[in-house]
Design a protein around this motif. Structure first.
Motif, PDB file in Angstrom:
ATOM      1  N   ALA A  82       0.854  -1.182   0.000  1.00 15.94           N
ATOM      2  CA  ALA A  82       0.000   0.000   0.000  1.00 15.94           C
ATOM      3  C   ALA A  82       0.896   1.240   0.000  1.00 15.94           C
ATOM      4  O   ALA A  82       2.085   1.154   0.296  1.00 15.94           O
ATOM      5  CB  ALA A  82      -0.891  -0.011   1.235  1.00 15.94           C
ATOM      6  N   PRO A  83       0.341   2.397  -0.333  1.00 19.71           N
ATOM      7  CA  PRO A  83       1.148   3.617  -0.371  1.00 19.71           C
ATOM      8  C   PRO A  83       1.726   4.013   0.989  1.00 19.71           C
ATOM      9  O   PRO A  83       1.111   3.789   2.029  1.00 19.71           O
ATOM     10  CB  PRO A  83       0.155   4.682  -0.846  1.00 19.71           C
ATOM     11  N   VAL A  84       2.902   4.604   0.935  1.00 18.85           N
ATOM     12  CA  VAL A  84       3.536   5.206   2.101  1.00 18.85           C
ATOM     13  C   VAL A  84       3.697   6.687   1.769  1.00 18.85           C
ATOM     14  O   VAL A  84       4.402   7.044   0.831  1.00 18.85           O
ATOM     15  CB  VAL A  84       4.908   4.569   2.400  1.00 18.85           C
ATOM     16  N   ILE A  85       3.018   7.521   2.530  1.00 20.34           N
ATOM     17  CA  ILE A  85       3.019   8.959   2.288  1.00 20.34           C
ATOM     18  C   ILE A  85       3.964   9.605   3.296  1.00 20.34           C
ATOM     19  O   ILE A  85       3.799   9.433   4.501  1.00 20.34           O
ATOM     20  CB  ILE A  85       1.603   9.564   2.450  1.00 20.34           C
ATOM     21  N   GLY A  86       4.950  10.359   2.812  1.00 19.01           N
ATOM     22  CA  GLY A  86       5.909  11.020   3.687  1.00 19.01           C
ATOM     23  C   GLY A  86       5.320  12.233   4.399  1.00 19.01           C
ATOM     24  O   GLY A  86       4.148  12.571   4.231  1.00 19.01           O
ATOM     25  N   ASP A  87       6.145  12.905   5.183  1.00 23.91           N
ATOM     26  CA  ASP A  87       5.727  14.085   5.932  1.00 23.91           C
ATOM     27  C   ASP A  87       5.550  15.291   5.007  1.00 23.91           C
ATOM     28  O   ASP A  87       6.164  15.376   3.947  1.00 23.91           O
ATOM     29  CB  ASP A  87       6.776  14.436   6.989  1.00 23.91           C
ATOM     30  N   ASP A  88       4.711  16.232   5.445  1.00 25.24           N
ATOM     31  CA  ASP A  88       4.519  17.525   4.780  1.00 25.24           C
ATOM     32  C   ASP A  88       4.033  17.406   3.336  1.00 25.24           C
ATOM     33  O   ASP A  88       4.414  18.192   2.477  1.00 25.24           O
ATOM     34  CB  ASP A  88       5.820  18.342   4.806  1.00 25.24           C
ATOM     35  N   VAL A  89       3.176  16.436   3.070  1.00 22.40           N
ATOM     36  CA  VAL A  89       2.653  16.210   1.718  1.00 22.40           C
ATOM     37  C   VAL A  89       1.270  16.847   1.596  1.00 22.40           C
ATOM     38  O   VAL A  89       0.484  16.852   2.537  1.00 22.40           O
ATOM     39  CB  VAL A  89       2.585  14.691   1.418  1.00 22.40           C
ATOM     40  N   LEU A  90       0.985  17.386   0.419  1.00 22.93           N
ATOM     41  CA  LEU A  90      -0.333  17.931   0.095  1.00 22.93           C
ATOM     42  C   LEU A  90      -0.932  17.074  -1.011  1.00 22.93           C
ATOM     43  O   LEU A  90      -0.296  16.875  -2.052  1.00 22.93           O
ATOM     44  CB  LEU A  90      -0.207  19.383  -0.386  1.00 22.93           C
ATOM     45  N   ILE A  91      -2.148  16.562  -0.775  1.00 25.86           N
ATOM     46  CA  ILE A  91      -2.838  15.744  -1.776  1.00 25.86           C
ATOM     47  C   ILE A  91      -4.126  16.469  -2.159  1.00 25.86           C
ATOM     48  O   ILE A  91      -5.000  16.670  -1.315  1.00 25.86           O
ATOM     49  CB  ILE A  91      -3.133  14.330  -1.241  1.00 25.86           C
ATOM     50  N   GLY A  92      -4.240  16.841  -3.422  1.00 25.76           N
ATOM     51  CA  GLY A  92      -5.382  17.609  -3.914  1.00 25.76           C
ATOM     52  C   GLY A  92      -6.656  16.789  -4.036  1.00 25.76           C
ATOM     53  O   GLY A  92      -6.642  15.561  -4.038  1.00 25.76           O
ATOM     54  N   ALA A  93      -7.769  17.480  -4.169  1.00 26.19           N
ATOM     55  CA  ALA A  93      -9.088  16.876  -4.234  1.00 26.19           C
ATOM     56  C   ALA A  93      -9.209  15.875  -5.382  1.00 26.19           C
ATOM     57  O   ALA A  93      -8.775  16.143  -6.500  1.00 26.19           O
ATOM     58  CB  ALA A  93     -10.152  17.949  -4.382  1.00 26.19           C
ATOM     59  N   GLY A  94      -9.762  14.718  -5.094  1.00 24.99           N
ATOM     60  CA  GLY A  94     -10.029  13.719  -6.108  1.00 24.99           C
ATOM     61  C   GLY A  94      -8.826  12.921  -6.565  1.00 24.99           C
ATOM     62  O   GLY A  94      -8.937  12.100  -7.471  1.00 24.99           O
ATOM     63  N   ALA A  95      -7.674  13.130  -5.965  1.00 20.74           N
ATOM     64  CA  ALA A  95      -6.465  12.411  -6.385  1.00 20.74           C
ATOM     65  C   ALA A  95      -6.543  10.937  -5.981  1.00 20.74           C
ATOM     66  O   ALA A  95      -7.186  10.579  -5.001  1.00 20.74           O
ATOM     67  CB  ALA A  95      -5.227  13.047  -5.769  1.00 20.74           C
ATOM     68  N   CYS A  96      -5.873  10.098  -6.753  1.00 21.52           N
ATOM     69  CA  CYS A  96      -5.769   8.669  -6.459  1.00 21.52           C
ATOM     70  C   CYS A  96      -4.285   8.314  -6.349  1.00 21.52           C
ATOM     71  O   CYS A  96      -3.535   8.538  -7.288  1.00 21.52           O
ATOM     72  CB  CYS A  96      -6.399   7.830  -7.563  1.00 21.52           C
ATOM     73  N   VAL A  97      -3.901   7.767  -5.224  1.00 21.24           N
ATOM     74  CA  VAL A  97      -2.532   7.307  -4.989  1.00 21.24           C
ATOM     75  C   VAL A  97      -2.651   5.802  -4.837  1.00 21.24           C
ATOM     76  O   VAL A  97      -3.174   5.313  -3.842  1.00 21.24           O
ATOM     77  CB  VAL A  97      -1.927   7.956  -3.725  1.00 21.24           C
ATOM     78  N   LEU A  98      -2.188   5.062  -5.858  1.00 19.77           N
ATOM     79  CA  LEU A  98      -2.487   3.637  -5.922  1.00 19.77           C
ATOM     80  C   LEU A  98      -1.238   2.775  -5.985  1.00 19.77           C
ATOM     81  O   LEU A  98      -0.309   3.065  -6.737  1.00 19.77           O
ATOM     82  CB  LEU A  98      -3.349   3.355  -7.156  1.00 19.77           C
ATOM     83  N   GLY A  99      -1.250   1.683  -5.236  1.00 19.97           N
ATOM     84  CA  GLY A  99      -0.197   0.688  -5.304  1.00 19.97           C
ATOM     85  C   GLY A  99       0.851   0.851  -4.220  1.00 19.97           C
ATOM     86  O   GLY A  99       0.811   1.783  -3.426  1.00 19.97           O
ATOM     87  N   PRO A 100       1.807  -0.063  -4.204  1.00 23.48           N
ATOM     88  CA  PRO A 100       2.878  -0.021  -3.203  1.00 23.48           C
ATOM     89  C   PRO A 100       3.947   1.001  -3.585  1.00 23.48           C
ATOM     90  O   PRO A 100       5.028   0.653  -4.040  1.00 23.48           O
ATOM     91  CB  PRO A 100       3.421  -1.450  -3.214  1.00 23.48           C
ATOM     92  N   ILE A 101       3.611   2.267  -3.433  1.00 25.79           N
ATOM     93  CA  ILE A 101       4.511   3.351  -3.838  1.00 25.79           C
ATOM     94  C   ILE A 101       4.834   4.233  -2.645  1.00 25.79           C
ATOM     95  O   ILE A 101       4.179   4.166  -1.609  1.00 25.79           O
ATOM     96  CB  ILE A 101       3.909   4.195  -4.982  1.00 25.79           C
ATOM     97  N   ALA A 102       5.845   5.070  -2.802  1.00 22.25           N
ATOM     98  CA  ALA A 102       6.246   6.007  -1.757  1.00 22.25           C
ATOM     99  C   ALA A 102       6.123   7.432  -2.288  1.00 22.25           C
ATOM    100  O   ALA A 102       6.555   7.727  -3.397  1.00 22.25           O
ATOM    101  CB  ALA A 102       7.677   5.736  -1.327  1.00 22.25           C
ATOM    102  N   ILE A 103       5.535   8.286  -1.476  1.00 17.56           N
ATOM    103  CA  ILE A 103       5.432   9.711  -1.796  1.00 17.56           C
ATOM    104  C   ILE A 103       6.419  10.418  -0.873  1.00 17.56           C
ATOM    105  O   ILE A 103       6.303  10.344   0.346  1.00 17.56           O
ATOM    106  CB  ILE A 103       4.001  10.241  -1.561  1.00 17.56           C
ATOM    107  N   GLY A 104       7.401  11.099  -1.453  1.00 15.07           N
ATOM    108  CA  GLY A 104       8.470  11.729  -0.692  1.00 15.07           C
ATOM    109  C   GLY A 104       8.026  12.917   0.131  1.00 15.07           C
ATOM    110  O   GLY A 104       6.970  13.515  -0.101  1.00 15.07           O
ATOM    111  N   LYS A 105       8.854  13.269   1.087  1.00 14.84           N
ATOM    112  CA  LYS A 105       8.587  14.390   1.984  1.00 14.84           C
ATOM    113  C   LYS A 105       8.430  15.686   1.183  1.00 14.84           C
ATOM    114  O   LYS A 105       9.202  15.987   0.285  1.00 14.84           O
ATOM    115  CB  LYS A 105       9.740  14.532   2.970  1.00 14.84           C
ATOM    116  N   GLY A 106       7.374  16.445   1.519  1.00 10.96           N
ATOM    117  CA  GLY A 106       7.154  17.739   0.894  1.00 10.96           C
ATOM    118  C   GLY A 106       6.593  17.694  -0.510  1.00 10.96           C
ATOM    119  O   GLY A 106       6.497  18.722  -1.171  1.00 10.96           O
TER     120      GLY A 106
END
Length: 135
Positions: A82-106
């Motif tokens: 499943a996704p791993v979301i880092g610190d200080d991230v902004l995710i906009g309305a209606g976005a889809c973050v799918l799969g075993p991925i990493a979203i970096g800090k900021g």
């Protein structure tokens, strides 16, 4: 909404049967948010409009100081992970973050973006499928 989740998560970690899932259903009914008690959520996470329409995978990890707009899906793609979301991230309305991925800090994810690959720290991604843009 977040207080019900935090209580549910605490009870889940203490291995209390049934009650965490009842609180999850209560959150679903009252706030239209699917936030299982097994999700790891950091400090100061903001769910837009009290989590309206937000769906989070049960194995997702959310860092601290994240802003998640309404109608966001943070989920799987039919395979383990499943996704791993880092610190200080902004995710906009209606976005889809799918799969075993990493979203970096900021990182910033634009509205209605479909993120299927890792996002480096500090990057901005938009579109479907998501691609990086220059700030």
């Amino acid at each position: 909404m977040i207080y019900i989740f935090r209580l549910s998560s605490l009870l889940h970690r203490l291995r209390v049967p049934f009650l965490p899932w009842i609180l999850k259903v209560l959150n679903r009914i009252l706030f239209s948010v699917a936030l299982p008690p097994s999700v790891k959520v950091g400090r100061n996470v903001t769910f837009g409009y009290q989590g309206l329409g937000i769906v989070v995978h049960r194995h997702a990890v959310l860092g601290s100081n994240i802003v998640i707009a309404p109608n966001v899906v943070i989920g799987g793609r039919g395979r383990p992970g499943a996704p791993v979301i880092g610190d200080d991230v902004l995710i906009g309305a209606g976005a889809c973050v799918l799969g075993p991925i990493a979203i970096g800090k900021g990182a910033r994810i634009g509205a209605n973006a479909v993120v299927l690959t890792d996002v480096p720290p500090g990057a901005t991604v938009v579109g479907a499928p998501a691609r990086m843009i220059e700030d």
